[in-house]
Scaffold this motif. Structure first.
Motif, PDB file in Angstrom:
ATOM      1  N   PRO A 151       6.620  -4.837  10.603  1.00  0.00           N
ATOM      2  CA  PRO A 151       7.585  -4.873   9.500  1.00  0.00           C
ATOM      3  C   PRO A 151       7.872  -6.298   9.032  1.00  0.00           C
ATOM      4  O   PRO A 151       7.424  -7.275   9.644  1.00  0.00           O
ATOM      5  N   ASN A 152       8.645  -6.382   7.956  1.00  0.00           N
ATOM      6  CA  ASN A 152       9.025  -7.688   7.422  1.00  0.00           C
ATOM      7  C   ASN A 152      10.398  -8.083   7.945  1.00  0.00           C
ATOM      8  O   ASN A 152      11.335  -7.293   7.936  1.00  0.00           O
ATOM      9  N   ALA A 153      10.486  -9.332   8.384  1.00  0.00           N
ATOM     10  CA  ALA A 153      11.769  -9.875   8.820  1.00  0.00           C
ATOM     11  C   ALA A 153      11.844 -11.289   8.287  1.00  0.00           C
ATOM     12  O   ALA A 153      10.835 -11.992   8.241  1.00  0.00           O
ATOM     13  N   ILE A 154      13.024 -11.693   7.871  1.00  0.00           N
ATOM     14  CA  ILE A 154      13.217 -13.059   7.395  1.00  0.00           C
ATOM     15  C   ILE A 154      14.164 -13.738   8.374  1.00  0.00           C
ATOM     16  O   ILE A 154      15.331 -13.371   8.487  1.00  0.00           O
ATOM     17  N   ILE A 155      13.621 -14.699   9.099  1.00  0.00           N
ATOM     18  CA  ILE A 155      14.365 -15.331  10.190  1.00  0.00           C
ATOM     19  C   ILE A 155      15.319 -16.399   9.642  1.00  0.00           C
ATOM     20  O   ILE A 155      16.412 -16.601  10.145  1.00  0.00           O
ATOM     21  N   ASN A 156      14.864 -17.094   8.621  1.00  0.00           N
ATOM     22  CA  ASN A 156      15.605 -18.238   8.095  1.00  0.00           C
ATOM     23  C   ASN A 156      15.695 -18.057   6.574  1.00  0.00           C
ATOM     24  O   ASN A 156      14.891 -18.607   5.827  1.00  0.00           O
ATOM     25  N   CYS A 182       3.131   0.011   1.773  1.00  0.00           N
ATOM     26  CA  CYS A 182       2.910  -1.077   2.722  1.00  0.00           C
ATOM     27  C   CYS A 182       2.348  -0.495   4.012  1.00  0.00           C
ATOM     28  O   CYS A 182       2.957   0.397   4.620  1.00  0.00           O
ATOM     29  N   PRO A 183       1.166  -0.947   4.454  1.00  0.00           N
ATOM     30  CA  PRO A 183       0.611  -0.416   5.708  1.00  0.00           C
ATOM     31  C   PRO A 183       1.488  -0.849   6.891  1.00  0.00           C
ATOM     32  O   PRO A 183       2.055  -1.937   6.875  1.00  0.00           O
ATOM     33  N   ASN A 184       1.583   0.018   7.895  1.00  0.00           N
ATOM     34  CA  ASN A 184       2.408  -0.338   9.056  1.00  0.00           C
ATOM     35  C   ASN A 184       1.734  -1.352   9.970  1.00  0.00           C
ATOM     36  O   ASN A 184       2.400  -2.071  10.707  1.00  0.00           O
ATOM     37  N   ASN A 185       0.395  -1.345   9.932  1.00  0.00           N
ATOM     38  CA  ASN A 185      -0.349  -2.340  10.713  1.00  0.00           C
ATOM     39  C   ASN A 185      -1.696  -2.505  10.014  1.00  0.00           C
ATOM     40  O   ASN A 185      -2.535  -1.603  10.054  1.00  0.00           O
ATOM     41  N   GLN A 186      -1.869  -3.639   9.342  1.00  0.00           N
ATOM     42  CA  GLN A 186      -3.060  -3.870   8.503  1.00  0.00           C
ATOM     43  C   GLN A 186      -4.354  -3.660   9.275  1.00  0.00           C
ATOM     44  O   GLN A 186      -5.390  -3.390   8.694  1.00  0.00           O
ATOM     45  N   GLU A 187      -4.299  -3.834  10.614  1.00  0.00           N
ATOM     46  CA  GLU A 187      -5.532  -3.727  11.386  1.00  0.00           C
ATOM     47  C   GLU A 187      -5.722  -2.363  12.035  1.00  0.00           C
ATOM     48  O   GLU A 187      -6.694  -2.144  12.745  1.00  0.00           O
ATOM     49  N   ASN A 188      -4.747  -1.481  11.845  1.00  0.00           N
ATOM     50  CA  ASN A 188      -4.861  -0.158  12.444  1.00  0.00           C
ATOM     51  C   ASN A 188      -4.285   0.901  11.504  1.00  0.00           C
ATOM     52  O   ASN A 188      -3.092   1.185  11.534  1.00  0.00           O
ATOM     53  N   GLU A 240      -4.365   3.968  11.574  1.00  0.00           N
ATOM     54  CA  GLU A 240      -3.767   5.142  12.218  1.00  0.00           C
ATOM     55  C   GLU A 240      -2.243   5.067  12.274  1.00  0.00           C
ATOM     56  O   GLU A 240      -1.585   6.084  12.428  1.00  0.00           O
ATOM     57  N   LEU A 241      -1.715   3.881  12.176  1.00  0.00           N
ATOM     58  CA  LEU A 241      -0.256   3.762  12.238  1.00  0.00           C
ATOM     59  C   LEU A 241       0.395   4.081  10.895  1.00  0.00           C
ATOM     60  O   LEU A 241       1.619   4.032  10.755  1.00  0.00           O
ATOM     61  N   GLY A 242      -0.399   4.424   9.892  1.00  0.00           N
ATOM     62  CA  GLY A 242       0.149   4.910   8.628  1.00  0.00           C
ATOM     63  C   GLY A 242       0.759   3.826   7.763  1.00  0.00           C
ATOM     64  O   GLY A 242       0.488   2.635   7.937  1.00  0.00           O
ATOM     65  N   SER A 243       1.586   4.288   6.815  1.00  0.00           N
ATOM     66  CA  SER A 243       2.185   3.324   5.901  1.00  0.00           C
ATOM     67  C   SER A 243       3.611   3.735   5.602  1.00  0.00           C
ATOM     68  O   SER A 243       4.070   4.802   6.017  1.00  0.00           O
ATOM     69  N   ARG A 244       4.331   2.882   4.907  1.00  0.00           N
ATOM     70  CA  ARG A 244       5.717   3.186   4.542  1.00  0.00           C
ATOM     71  C   ARG A 244       5.979   2.575   3.170  1.00  0.00           C
ATOM     72  O   ARG A 244       5.143   1.836   2.639  1.00  0.00           O
TER      73      ARG A 244
END
Ligand code: ATP
Ligand code: MG
Length: 548
Positions: A338-343, A362-368, A370-374
């Motif tokens: 997921p996306n997180a903004i630390i600063n 947005c894919p849940n894991n660009q390299e896999n 199988e983890l689907g999208s959201r």
């Protein structure tokens, strides 16, 4: 997972082939006086994996013969850690379960003239012990009669004497070249409540006497321990023989695991907790298994790390980065990204319609896959990382946002920064930008190339989050600090707290959920996380060589 392979495995195979043993039985024997640390993981994994390789058994045995420092809290913690690592002991035993049987064996040695009650104090005993180059001296009590020894030992047991007044010692050889053989103590007096035995006993057996007997009672074939017990093996064998034990276990030693910049002794870890230098044994900076778990390391990453370090008969020191690498290998394809903004730095997109919200794929894991999208939301105000913006593009290498420069907000649009707002100190408080509706992600737009690809979190739906970033607890050793006490070598910057935002999809995250925050690193939800403010621990960065 890698298969375990080491010199002890070869010994076990040979012992099975030659018929010396017909099954493999090991044990892991922690003293319940603190939580386990990653060094213990080497002992645990070695014992359990070796037994498993031969279809053998592994007991968990609490070495609770020293009631002064032991506690039920640690017993429960050790059981939990073992289960988390994925190991189920064949049996759970306590050294104290054998107190009666051990006492009987002490009587046997007295009757054989191989043990005596000594009146010397601790200090006197060490004076009489001699040194590596000089033989010891016999205690004046060494020649007591068997009858007198039996009577005195029984009186010790019955509570007639105060702590330290008398000791039961093995009668071996005060001139033995191995100091451990110079009439070692077998029992001392301690009027202390025991966590399982209560006040039943006021004499407690010493490790060197109790341990081999416990191994024998349990039918342990290969008693594995770390290298410092090497010169105790002769005594181990002596007690097994002289106590006429039916089952004969054998001790084998392996090198201890050390990790750079990491304190790995229970005594020091306890001192840090007691001095409140950390929040507890499970502080994410601690090298305890519960601390590493809370920090976000997985059981698989720890197991693979331990197996990759191998096992030999010398102590070894491993770089702490190696554990990070195992974590990345484990989670790379498993964790959601997921996306997180630390600063955070707010960007206002002036030409985006007020009140409009779009949802981007947005894919849940660009390299896999199988983890689907959201879907992630996009609207007029977004947060980006402060590090992703600079007023004036410094050089060609700058592949992020700057005034007059166009970048893609990942999975959304191209934006161009147009102006900034600043506070009275000159700090940038927000960036104004424009977007190009033609450039929406997924439409195949390729007329221009953006100056980089940065992630964002939509301000409308963002959830506030605290990020805890860690550095080693200890500063590296240097010439100047090498003589300082470890408490003076604590790293004052070992924890840094950042307040930022995460995307909406993390709303219901629970403790111990692992994530790879895009472009930021591996994180885990902390137990302090609440509905109002989520809390995440940074486990480790994305890659030591990672460059944005
Ligand atoms: P510490 O030295 O940290 O106080 P310990 O050895 O006293 O630990 P125990 O509870 O007696 O702690 O340890 C249980 C088992 O774990 C022992 O067999 C010990 O040899 C092993 N062990 C402890 N630390 C390490 C380490 N760093 N590497 C390998 N094995 C270890
Ligand atoms: Mg120990």
């Amino acid at each position: 997972m890698a298969e375990i392979n080491n010199f002890i495995k070869t010994i076990m195979q040979n012992d099975l082939d030659s018929g010396k043993v017909d099954k493999i039985a090991t044990r892991f024997p922690p003293e319940p006086n603190a939580y386990l640390h990653i060094g213990h993981a080497r002992a645990i994994i070695t014992n359990f994996e070796l037994a498993k390789a031969f279809n053998g058994t592994t007991n968990l045995r609490f070495d609770d013969t020293n009631p002064a420092k032991e506690d039920k809290e640690f017993v429960d913690g050790i059981i939990e850690d073992l289960a988390w690592l994925g190991y189920k002991p064949t049996n759970v035993f306590y050294g104290s379960d054998y107190f009666d049987a051990t006492y009987e064996k002490a009587i046997l040695l007295i009757k054989k003239g191989l043990a005596y009650v000594d009146d010397l104090s601790q200090e006197e005993m060490s004076k009489y012990r001699g040194t590596l180059t000089e033989p010891g001296k016999n205690s004046p009590c060494r020649d007591r009669s068997i009858e007198e020894n039996l009577k005195l030992f029984e009186e010790m047991k019955n509570g007639k004497y105060p702590d330290g007044a008398k000791t039961l010692r093995a009668k071996i050889d005060m001139a033995h070249p191995n100091i451990n053989m110079r009439d070692p103590a077998m029992y001392r007096i301690l009027h202390i409540n025991h966590h399982r035995q209560g006040t039943k006993w006021c004499i407690y057996p010493m490790y060197d006497f109790a341990h081999p007997l416990q191994d024998s009672f349990e039918g342990i074939t290969h008693s594995l321990c770390s290298l410092e017990y090497d010169n105790h093996r002769i005594l181990y064998d002596w007690f097994i023989e002289k106590c006429e034990m039916k089952h004969i276990p054998h001790q084998y030693e392996f090198g201890r695991l050390n990790i750079t910049n990491t304190i790995m002794s229970k005594r020091y870890l306890r001192a840090l907790v007691d001095a409140k230098k950390v929040s507890g044994y499970d502080d994410p900076r601690m090298p305890t298994l519960c601390g590493l778990r809370r920090r976000g390391f997985t059981a698989d990453s720890i197991r693979n790390f331990i197996l990759a370090t191998g096992l030999s008969r010398v102590n070894s020191t491993v770089e702490s980065d190696a554990l990070d690498e195992e974590l990345r290998n484990d989670l790379k394809l498993k964790a959601l990204r997921p996306n997180a903004i630390i600063n955070p730095l707010k960007v206002i997109i002036d030409n985006y319609p007020e009140g409009q919200v779009e949802y981007m794929d947005c894919p849940n894991n660009q390299e896999n896959e199988e983890l689907g999208s959201r879907k992630i939301s996009f609207s007029k105000e977004v947060y980006i990382e402060r590090e992703d913006f600079i007023e004036e593009k410094p050089n060609k290498k700058w592949k992020r946002l700057a005034l007059g420069v166009e970048v893609r907000l990942m999975h959304a649009y191209f934006i161009t920064a147009t102006s900034v707002e600043k506070d009275e100190l000159g700090n940038i408080t927000c960036v104004h930008a424009t977007y190009d509706p033609e450039t929406k992600s997924g439409t195949g737009f390729d007329a221009r190339k953006p100056n980089g690809n940065i992630h964002y979190v939509d301000a409308k739906t963002a959830i506030p989050a605290e990020f805890r970033l860690f550095e080693p607890l200890m500063v590296p050793d240097t010439e100047e600090n090498k003589d300082l006490d470890f408490m003076e070598k604590l790293n004052p910057n070992s924890i840094e707290i950042k307040k930022g935002f995460v995307e909406e999809s993390l709303k219901n995250t629970q403790p111990l959920e692992h994530f790879q925050f895009i472009r930021n690193g591996y994180y885990v939800t902390d137990k302090d996380s609440t509905d109002k403010e989520l809390v995440f621990n940074r486990t480790c960065g994305l890659k030591s060589s990672f460059k944005m």
